[in-house]
Structure formats: C-alpha cells, structure tokens
Design a protein around this motif. Structure first.
Motif, PDB file in Angstrom:
ATOM      1  N   GLY A  82      -3.966  32.325  25.445  1.00  0.00           N
ATOM      2  CA  GLY A  82      -3.211  31.680  26.507  1.00  0.00           C
ATOM      3  C   GLY A  82      -4.074  31.173  27.646  1.00  0.00           C
ATOM      4  N   THR A  83      -3.468  30.345  28.471  1.00  0.00           N
ATOM      5  CA  THR A  83      -4.151  29.808  29.638  1.00  0.00           C
ATOM      6  C   THR A  83      -4.399  30.917  30.665  1.00  0.00           C
ATOM      7  OG1 THR A  83      -3.103  27.674  29.310  1.00  0.00           O
ATOM      8  CG2 THR A  83      -4.003  28.111  31.502  1.00  0.00           C
ATOM      9  N   THR A  84      -3.385  31.717  30.931  1.00  0.00           N
ATOM     10  CA  THR A  84      -3.492  32.764  31.937  1.00  0.00           C
ATOM     11  C   THR A  84      -3.639  34.147  31.308  1.00  0.00           C
ATOM     12  OG1 THR A  84      -2.071  31.410  33.350  1.00  0.00           O
ATOM     13  CG2 THR A  84      -2.409  33.692  34.019  1.00  0.00           C
ATOM     14  N   LEU A 114       1.363  43.728  27.306  1.00  0.00           N
ATOM     15  CA  LEU A 114       1.085  43.293  25.941  1.00  0.00           C
ATOM     16  C   LEU A 114       0.075  42.147  25.911  1.00  0.00           C
ATOM     17  CD1 LEU A 114       4.647  43.459  24.357  1.00  0.00           C
ATOM     18  CD2 LEU A 114       2.743  45.064  24.070  1.00  0.00           C
ATOM     19  N   LYS A 115      -0.305  41.658  27.091  1.00  0.00           N
ATOM     20  CA  LYS A 115      -1.321  40.616  27.186  1.00  0.00           C
ATOM     21  C   LYS A 115      -2.296  40.975  28.292  1.00  0.00           C
ATOM     22  CE  LYS A 115       1.160  36.663  25.355  1.00  0.00           C
ATOM     23  NZ  LYS A 115       1.445  35.252  25.602  1.00  0.00           N
ATOM     24  N   ALA A 116      -3.504  40.448  28.162  1.00  0.00           N
ATOM     25  CA  ALA A 116      -4.548  40.654  29.160  1.00  0.00           C
ATOM     26  C   ALA A 116      -4.894  39.310  29.787  1.00  0.00           C
ATOM     27  CB  ALA A 116      -5.794  41.244  28.502  1.00  0.00           C
ATOM     28  N   PRO A 117      -5.447  39.327  30.987  1.00  0.00           N
ATOM     29  CA  PRO A 117      -5.878  38.062  31.584  1.00  0.00           C
ATOM     30  C   PRO A 117      -6.887  37.357  30.674  1.00  0.00           C
ATOM     31  CG  PRO A 117      -6.016  39.843  33.171  1.00  0.00           C
ATOM     32  CD  PRO A 117      -5.720  40.465  31.845  1.00  0.00           C
ATOM     33  N   THR A 118      -6.760  36.048  30.563  1.00  0.00           N
ATOM     34  CA  THR A 118      -7.718  35.275  29.766  1.00  0.00           C
ATOM     35  C   THR A 118      -8.986  35.136  30.591  1.00  0.00           C
ATOM     36  OG1 THR A 118      -5.892  34.136  28.695  1.00  0.00           O
ATOM     37  CG2 THR A 118      -8.068  33.144  28.449  1.00  0.00           C
ATOM     38  N   ASP A 130     -19.609  40.478  26.633  1.00  0.00           N
ATOM     39  CA  ASP A 130     -19.620  41.785  27.274  1.00  0.00           C
ATOM     40  C   ASP A 130     -18.227  42.397  27.301  1.00  0.00           C
ATOM     41  OD1 ASP A 130     -21.189  43.803  29.077  1.00  0.00           O
ATOM     42  OD2 ASP A 130     -19.285  43.412  30.103  1.00  0.00           O
ATOM     43  N   SER A 131     -17.256  41.676  27.871  1.00  0.00           N
ATOM     44  CA  SER A 131     -15.921  42.259  28.005  1.00  0.00           C
ATOM     45  C   SER A 131     -14.881  41.162  28.180  1.00  0.00           C
ATOM     46  CB  SER A 131     -15.874  43.252  29.168  1.00  0.00           C
ATOM     47  OG  SER A 131     -16.398  42.688  30.338  1.00  0.00           O
ATOM     48  N   PHE A 132     -13.624  41.578  28.019  1.00  0.00           N
ATOM     49  CA  PHE A 132     -12.504  40.648  28.072  1.00  0.00           C
ATOM     50  C   PHE A 132     -11.377  41.265  28.888  1.00  0.00           C
ATOM     51  CE2 PHE A 132      -8.464  39.020  26.473  1.00  0.00           C
ATOM     52  CZ  PHE A 132      -8.667  37.657  26.612  1.00  0.00           C
ATOM     53  N   GLY A 133     -10.559  40.422  29.493  1.00  0.00           N
ATOM     54  CA  GLY A 133      -9.337  40.857  30.164  1.00  0.00           C
ATOM     55  C   GLY A 133      -9.603  41.678  31.410  1.00  0.00           C
TER      56      GLY A 133
END
Length: 184
Positions: free
Chosen positions: A9-11, A43-47, A59-62
C-alpha cells in the motif's frame, strides 16, 4: 495449495494467505500478520523501509523501521544521514514511470536509490516474512514455491508501465506464479 497476497500500500502494507483446504471448509479462515507499534496492534504496517548505508541491504520494515530510524536520528552523531529511510514511496512512481525502468526514488533526506532496489527489498521481506509464518503453521513445515499462487496489489490508476515495473520487481525476488491485482 495456497494463495498468498501482498498488499503493497501507499500508506500501509501487509500480507495474508489462505490454504485451499481451509478455504473449501471456511472461506473466512485467513492467515495474516499482526504488526506491533508501541501500544498499537494492526493487520498492516506503515509502508516504511530502512536500508543500510551500503544502499543494498534491507534492515527493517514498518513500525520497526520507524523506531530504529528515530533512534538513529536522536543520536547527536548524525549517523541516520548515512542510512536510507523511505516512507510512503510507492506513489512516487505514479505519473513518473515511462519507458525508463531505471528510475530513482528519494528517501526522506533526498538521497536517491534505484526504485527497483527499494521495491524489491520490500517485496522480498514481505514474501520471506509470510513464508516463515506459513511454514510455522504447517505440520510438515514444507511448501514449495510452485504450490503458491502469489497476488500483488497495484493501484488501478497506475499506467501499464508502472504495473509492469511492480511485476519486474517481484520477479527479481523470485515471486513466481504471480498475479497482479488492481485496487480501485
């Protein structure tokens, strides 16, 4: 045997999957990841993605990427300026994707990286994270790539070139048996 979907997703972004045998008995039985950010569960993390200073290593996500970059930025040594921190970068492709697939995207400090590198690193992370979760649920602990039908979301408003770019980024990380789903 399995349908696995990545909602890039965008966000916010996330993933979900469904085993065919479970879908046949209960179509609402879907596996997904819970992302944790402070006191929040989603259920979603920041993009958001953090890439190491070598400009190649994920390195990392969200929420984890947000927290780590914040910690790097709070140090007085300006170490964070060497890292690549991308937030809400997906729509940078909208309207910019033409015949040239070698487009760059800029991070929060305007440092450029090839867009395909950034997108591929995120897709690889989502894929690997989901596969780990799937394997943990399997009693035999094994599933082959040809038993998975992958779905990757893209905005319906994107040009064919931008949709093809996402397909190429996914193929770069060996996402086979893939379908592109256009979100309205």
């Amino acid at each position: 045997m399995l349908v696995a979907a990545i909602d890039f997703g965008t966000t916010y972004s996330g993933w979900a999957f469904s085993f065919k045998h479970e879908y046949d008995t209960d179509p609402t039985k879907i596996g997904s990841r819970q992302w944790y950010g402070g006191q929040m569960v989603s259920l979603k993390a920041p993009t958001t993605v953090l890439i190491k200073p070598d400009a190649r290593t994920f390195d990392s996500f969200g929420y984890e990427a947000e927290t780590k970059y914040s910690e790097l930025a709070s140090d007085d040594n300006n170490e964070h300026k060497r890292w690549y921190y991308f937030r809400r970068f997906k729509m940078m492709l909208h309207g910019k994707m033409g015949l040239d697939r070698n487009i760059d995207v800029e991070d929060e400090t305007q440092k450029p990286l090839p867009a395909k590198t950034v997108f591929s690193l995120v897709i690889r992370y989502m894929k690997d994270d989901m596969l780990k979760n799937i394997k943990d649920r399997l009693s035999c602990g094994h599933i082959t790539e040809d038993e998975i039908a992958w779905v990757l979301t893209v905005p319906a408003i994107w040009t064919d070139a931008a949709k093809q770019f996402m397909r190429e980024a996914a193929v770069e990380v060996d996402l086979t048996n893939m379908y592109i789903f256009e979100q309205l």
